[in-house]
Design a protein around this motif. Structure first.
Motif, PDB file in Angstrom:
ATOM      1  N   CYS A 108     114.363 -13.633  27.998  1.00  0.00           N
ATOM      2  CA  CYS A 108     114.871 -12.392  27.399  1.00  0.00           C
ATOM      3  C   CYS A 108     114.581 -11.222  28.341  1.00  0.00           C
ATOM      4  CB  CYS A 108     114.224 -12.135  26.045  1.00  0.00           C
ATOM      5  SG  CYS A 108     114.485 -13.471  24.848  1.00  0.00           S
ATOM      6  N   THR A 109     115.324 -10.150  28.170  1.00  0.00           N
ATOM      7  CA  THR A 109     115.111  -8.948  28.975  1.00  0.00           C
ATOM      8  C   THR A 109     114.945  -7.743  28.061  1.00  0.00           C
ATOM      9  OG1 THR A 109     117.500  -8.610  29.183  1.00  0.00           O
ATOM     10  CG2 THR A 109     116.401  -9.827  30.947  1.00  0.00           C
ATOM     11  N   THR A 110     114.564  -6.615  28.633  1.00  0.00           N
ATOM     12  CA  THR A 110     114.338  -5.398  27.856  1.00  0.00           C
ATOM     13  C   THR A 110     115.225  -4.276  28.366  1.00  0.00           C
ATOM     14  OG1 THR A 110     112.417  -5.068  29.308  1.00  0.00           O
ATOM     15  CG2 THR A 110     111.981  -5.845  27.085  1.00  0.00           C
ATOM     16  N   GLU A 111     115.817  -3.548  27.426  1.00  0.00           N
ATOM     17  CA  GLU A 111     116.640  -2.393  27.770  1.00  0.00           C
ATOM     18  C   GLU A 111     116.526  -1.365  26.653  1.00  0.00           C
ATOM     19  OE1 GLU A 111     121.049  -3.865  26.580  1.00  0.00           O
ATOM     20  OE2 GLU A 111     120.122  -5.051  28.181  1.00  0.00           O
ATOM     21  N   PHE A 112     117.058  -0.198  26.885  1.00  0.00           N
ATOM     22  CA  PHE A 112     116.901   0.878  25.911  1.00  0.00           C
ATOM     23  C   PHE A 112     117.797   0.677  24.696  1.00  0.00           C
ATOM     24  CE2 PHE A 112     114.729   3.080  29.302  1.00  0.00           C
ATOM     25  CZ  PHE A 112     113.766   3.794  28.612  1.00  0.00           C
ATOM     26  N   SER A 113     117.243   0.968  23.522  1.00  0.00           N
ATOM     27  CA  SER A 113     118.006   0.938  22.279  1.00  0.00           C
ATOM     28  C   SER A 113     118.773   2.257  22.126  1.00  0.00           C
ATOM     29  CB  SER A 113     117.054   0.772  21.091  1.00  0.00           C
ATOM     30  OG  SER A 113     116.198   1.920  20.990  1.00  0.00           O
ATOM     31  N   HIS A 114     119.550   2.335  21.068  1.00  0.00           N
ATOM     32  CA  HIS A 114     120.285   3.576  20.788  1.00  0.00           C
ATOM     33  C   HIS A 114     119.306   4.738  20.602  1.00  0.00           C
ATOM     34  CE1 HIS A 114     123.365   6.273  19.342  1.00  0.00           C
ATOM     35  NE2 HIS A 114     122.726   6.452  18.195  1.00  0.00           N
ATOM     36  N   SER A 155     135.517  -4.810  30.947  1.00  0.00           N
ATOM     37  CA  SER A 155     136.229  -4.912  29.664  1.00  0.00           C
ATOM     38  C   SER A 155     136.069  -3.632  28.842  1.00  0.00           C
ATOM     39  CB  SER A 155     135.726  -6.121  28.857  1.00  0.00           C
ATOM     40  OG  SER A 155     135.981  -7.314  29.530  1.00  0.00           O
ATOM     41  N   ASN A 156     136.242  -2.494  29.525  1.00  0.00           N
ATOM     42  CA  ASN A 156     136.166  -1.171  28.884  1.00  0.00           C
ATOM     43  C   ASN A 156     134.793  -0.868  28.297  1.00  0.00           C
ATOM     44  OD1 ASN A 156     138.916  -0.498  29.395  1.00  0.00           O
ATOM     45  ND2 ASN A 156     139.528  -1.817  27.665  1.00  0.00           N
ATOM     46  N   GLN A 157     133.782  -1.560  28.780  1.00  0.00           N
ATOM     47  CA  GLN A 157     132.407  -1.281  28.368  1.00  0.00           C
ATOM     48  C   GLN A 157     131.582  -0.939  29.599  1.00  0.00           C
ATOM     49  OE1 GLN A 157     131.144  -4.825  26.232  1.00  0.00           O
ATOM     50  NE2 GLN A 157     131.542  -3.825  24.276  1.00  0.00           N
ATOM     51  N   GLU A 158     130.672   0.011  29.425  1.00  0.00           N
ATOM     52  CA  GLU A 158     129.817   0.404  30.541  1.00  0.00           C
ATOM     53  C   GLU A 158     128.615  -0.526  30.625  1.00  0.00           C
ATOM     54  OE1 GLU A 158     128.970   4.698  32.094  1.00  0.00           O
ATOM     55  OE2 GLU A 158     127.341   4.187  30.712  1.00  0.00           O
ATOM     56  N   LYS A 159     128.462  -1.172  31.767  1.00  0.00           N
ATOM     57  CA  LYS A 159     127.331  -2.059  32.000  1.00  0.00           C
ATOM     58  C   LYS A 159     126.516  -1.528  33.182  1.00  0.00           C
ATOM     59  CE  LYS A 159     128.815  -5.082  28.936  1.00  0.00           C
ATOM     60  NZ  LYS A 159     128.098  -5.323  27.656  1.00  0.00           N
ATOM     61  N   TYR A 160     125.213  -1.788  33.133  1.00  0.00           N
ATOM     62  CA  TYR A 160     124.340  -1.431  34.259  1.00  0.00           C
ATOM     63  C   TYR A 160     124.189  -2.659  35.152  1.00  0.00           C
ATOM     64  CZ  TYR A 160     122.914   2.882  31.901  1.00  0.00           C
ATOM     65  OH  TYR A 160     122.912   4.117  31.314  1.00  0.00           O
ATOM     66  N   LEU A 161     124.443  -2.476  36.438  1.00  0.00           N
ATOM     67  CA  LEU A 161     124.268  -3.548  37.401  1.00  0.00           C
ATOM     68  C   LEU A 161     123.159  -3.156  38.373  1.00  0.00           C
ATOM     69  CD1 LEU A 161     125.256  -6.292  38.538  1.00  0.00           C
ATOM     70  CD2 LEU A 161     126.809  -4.979  40.029  1.00  0.00           C
ATOM     71  N   ILE A 162     122.151  -4.008  38.474  1.00  0.00           N
ATOM     72  CA  ILE A 162     121.036  -3.794  39.399  1.00  0.00           C
ATOM     73  C   ILE A 162     121.237  -4.697  40.605  1.00  0.00           C
ATOM     74  CG2 ILE A 162     118.539  -3.911  39.734  1.00  0.00           C
ATOM     75  CD1 ILE A 162     118.269  -3.739  36.645  1.00  0.00           C
ATOM     76  N   LEU A 163     121.315  -4.116  41.782  1.00  0.00           N
ATOM     77  CA  LEU A 163     121.335  -4.901  43.019  1.00  0.00           C
ATOM     78  C   LEU A 163     119.921  -4.939  43.585  1.00  0.00           C
ATOM     79  CD1 LEU A 163     124.551  -3.603  44.865  1.00  0.00           C
ATOM     80  CD2 LEU A 163     124.358  -5.389  43.123  1.00  0.00           C
ATOM     81  N   TRP A 214     115.674   5.066  34.437  1.00  0.00           N
ATOM     82  CA  TRP A 214     114.978   4.649  33.223  1.00  0.00           C
ATOM     83  C   TRP A 214     115.338   3.201  32.868  1.00  0.00           C
ATOM     84  CZ3 TRP A 214     110.842   6.406  31.060  1.00  0.00           C
ATOM     85  CH2 TRP A 214     110.512   7.761  31.120  1.00  0.00           C
ATOM     86  N   THR A 215     116.614   2.860  33.039  1.00  0.00           N
ATOM     87  CA  THR A 215     117.072   1.503  32.742  1.00  0.00           C
ATOM     88  C   THR A 215     116.382   0.495  33.660  1.00  0.00           C
ATOM     89  OG1 THR A 215     119.222   2.339  32.014  1.00  0.00           O
ATOM     90  CG2 THR A 215     119.110   0.010  32.635  1.00  0.00           C
ATOM     91  N   LEU A 216     116.260   0.854  34.927  1.00  0.00           N
ATOM     92  CA  LEU A 216     115.578  -0.002  35.899  1.00  0.00           C
ATOM     93  C   LEU A 216     114.119  -0.208  35.507  1.00  0.00           C
ATOM     94  CD1 LEU A 216     116.149  -1.325  38.783  1.00  0.00           C
ATOM     95  CD2 LEU A 216     114.997   0.690  39.709  1.00  0.00           C
TER      96      LEU A 216
END
Length: 618
Positions: A297-303, A464-472, A366-368
């Motif tokens: 599992c991973t962790t990201e910010f909630s609403h 698909s019209n959704q914003e995703k965060y991509l970490i390189l 913050w997402t990183l």
């Protein structure tokens, strides 16, 4: 706050130490008084501060000096009892008992002392005139209570003050000799002020004061009470009130006043609400609330977390340019004991033309942090006052723990919004340039003067019209060696130098070692396509290799044509991460990405032809 209180009663024989304990417990004066009372424990539910309280008696006749020393060490507070009718017992306070309790203790580590004047029923006047010089001489004396074990006067009060001296100690907050708050207390209260100043105008308005009051004490102040508070501050300070609000100096003065008037429990209530312990350090329970993250599992910010971050950004973006300058960023983190973001942040996230962190870059960083170091992220949210400002139990409300990756693969869909791409290739293939292009930086032209380096770059990509965060994540590896942990990710970007005949061999080897039998999708990128392409020494060409292993054909990348080529590559990586089950699963998918790759290649070749033509004209 301490979980229990241990009170030790000392004093000359016959001053009434045992009588005071017996009167408290029996609620009447005892007819027969033993030479020493046994230790008693008062349950938490009958004490004013709701903590168990142990009361220990001392008898010079029955106990040795060694026992006395041990009891002093164990005591949280010492009540030195004297007879208000006997001057000799008062003299012994300063010549015997206080030196015995705190003789070798350093300033700030002394046991708090309550002076207890017993037998007030036998004296018409007060002993305070004699006691005040002693109180002024010894800063560890919290207060003095005159009482009577015989008529029960002030008996419960003296034990309340003893409890209060332990649970709400003056020593960490205030220096009675200098008559001012101690530095640690000023630091803690300053943080509280800056968090409570929700519009960042350096003044607590009536609305902000009432939010603060409600958060700490449960109820807002009445309008007249608010005015009375500001009037007191205004009359006693030069700059405590401005624009009808309370300044930091006014806020500090108010807390100094509480302490000087014996209401230091008010200041302690404030401090503990904002996470501080008895040493004025934020507690581990506050900074590091428990958050269970299962494997996979991973962790990201909630609403809720995103709402808080947005409020924080709006508060500190003083010029409203949708970016944070270095000064604005320092202000945002002024409530932290250190600067959480170093110089590498400017290489990691999108920035403005001026080099400031953009709004998107701020959310990306913050997402990183939440993705890679959730405990540090929770710590920073704690410093910033997340639980108080959002009225949540802890910072964990700001975080979402995602579903296990294997479950997403089975369902062929995911609710995740953050994905990790490992960029792997031999040294010198242009991985750093590839990362910097992703966040809009051209290292070829800019040559950032900063020596900072970041192995990460993070940005948003539309899928698909959704914003995703991509970490390189640029993986710095030695040739022919890659740990399994370095290979694990949502999508792998295998990069080779099209102008180096040995370069692709490494990528092919890594693919076979780590990805051929895995569910991790792979995308191959041919870098430096602006240079003359050479034949790779690998047994098959990169295109043939991809066809054989049902991979999309290599995508071309050049630092000279970032605008034309990079967007498709990053989008391809994001799509592969979000939809790993489509990677090479059918020909329609492969042909679609073949068209993407060919389009990118055509644009790159045309662009390079134009570049050469312009060069000839010069």
């Amino acid at each position: 706050m301490k979980q229990d209180v241990r009170i030790l009663l000392l004093g000359e024989p016959k001053v009434g130490k045992t009588s005071l304990i017996m009167s408290l417990v029996g609620e009447e004066f005892p007819e027969e008084v033993p030479s020493r009372a046994e230790e008693i424990t008062i349950p938490a539910d009958v004490t004013p501060e709701k903590v168990p309280t142990h009361i220990v008696d001392y008898s010079e006749k029955e106990q040795s000096d060694e026992v006395l020393r041990n009891e002093i060490i164990k005591a949280n507070v010492v009540c030195v009892v004297y007879d208000v009718t006997n001057e000799e017992t008062i003299d012994k306070i300063k010549t015997k008992w206080i030196p015995l309790v705190n003789g070798d203790a350093e300033k700030g580590n002394k046991v708090p002392i309550i002076l207890v004047g017993n037998k007030s029923d036998l004296r018409c006047g007060s002993s305070m005139e004699t006691i005040l010089p002693i109180m002024n001489q010894f800063s560890e004396i919290e207060t003095c209570v005159e009482c009577s074990a015989k008529n029960l006067k002030n008996i419960s009060e003296l034990f309340y003050y003893a409890q209060k001296a332990v649970l709400h100690p003056t020593a960490p907050l205030y220096d009675p000799e200098d008559k001012q708050l101690k530095q640690l207390c000023v630091r803690a209260l300053s943080r509280i002020f800056y968090i409570s100043d929700q519009d960042n105008d350096r003044i607590l308005s009536d609305a902000e004061l009432n939010c603060f009051q409600k958060s700490c004490f449960g109820n807002p102040l009445a309008p007249q009470a608010l005015e009375d508070v500001k009037t007191v501050v205004w009359k006693n300070t030069n700059d405590g009130v401005q624009d009808n609000g309370l300044t930091l100096n006014g806020f500090l003065f108010l807390n100094t006043l509480f302490i000087q008037r014996g209401r230091h429990e008010t200041t302690w209530t404030i401090l503990r609400k904002f996470g501080y312990d008895d040493n004025l350090e934020l507690t581990d329970d506050y900074l590091y609330p428990e958050l269970r993250v299962p494997v996979g599992c991973t962790t990201e910010f909630s609403h809720l977390g995103h709402q808080f971050l947005q409020r924080l950004f709006d508060k500190y973006d003083e010029d409203k340019d949708c970016a944070l300058s270095p000064a604005e960023l320092r202000n945002l983190f002024c409530v932290c004991p250190y600067m959480p973001w170093g110089a590498e942040v400017y290489m990691t996230v999108p920035t403005t033309d001026e080099g400031y962190i953009s709004h998107r870059g701020y959310l990306c960083q913050w997402t990183l942090s939440a993705y890679f170091d959730i405990h540090r992220c929770l710590e920073h949210l704690g410093y910033l006052g997340y639980p108080i400002l959002t009225e949540q139990e802890s910072q964990t409300a700001a975080i979402t723990v995602t579903q296990e990756k294997e479950a997403d693969l089975e369902r062929r869909q995911t609710q995740r919004s953050v994905f990790l791409c490992k960029v792997i290739g031999p040294r010198g293939t242009g991985k750093t340039t590839f990362l910097q292009a992703f966040v809009g930086h051209n290292v070829v032209n800019e040559r950032n003067s900063s020596s900072a380096f970041s192995p990460y770059a993070i940005n948003t990509v539309q899928v698909s019209n959704q914003e995703k965060y991509l970490i390189l994540n640029e993986v710095d590896v030695e040739v022919e060696f890659l740990k399994a942990s370095d290979a694990n990710c949502d999508v792998a970007c295998l990069m080779y130098d099209a102008s180096d005949p040995h370069s692709f061999d490494y990528c092919a080897s890594i693919y076979k070692q780590h990805y051929m039998e895995s569910n991790i999708p792979c995308v191959l990128v041919a870098s430096k396509v602006d240079l003359t392409e050479v034949k790779q020494f690998h047994g098959t060409t990169p295109a043939e290799f991809c066809y054989k292993h049902q991979l999309p054909p290599p995508l071309p990348f050049s630092s000279l044509f970032l605008d034309s080529t990079s967007k498709n590559i990053y989008k391809r990586l994001a799509w592969a991460a979000v939809y790993p089950h489509l990677n090479g699963s059918n020909m329609s998918n492969t042909s679609f990405w073949l068209r993407v790759a060919l389009g990118s290649a055509v644009v790159a070749v045309l662009g390079f032809a134009v570049f050469r033509a312009v060069a000839r004209l010069k």
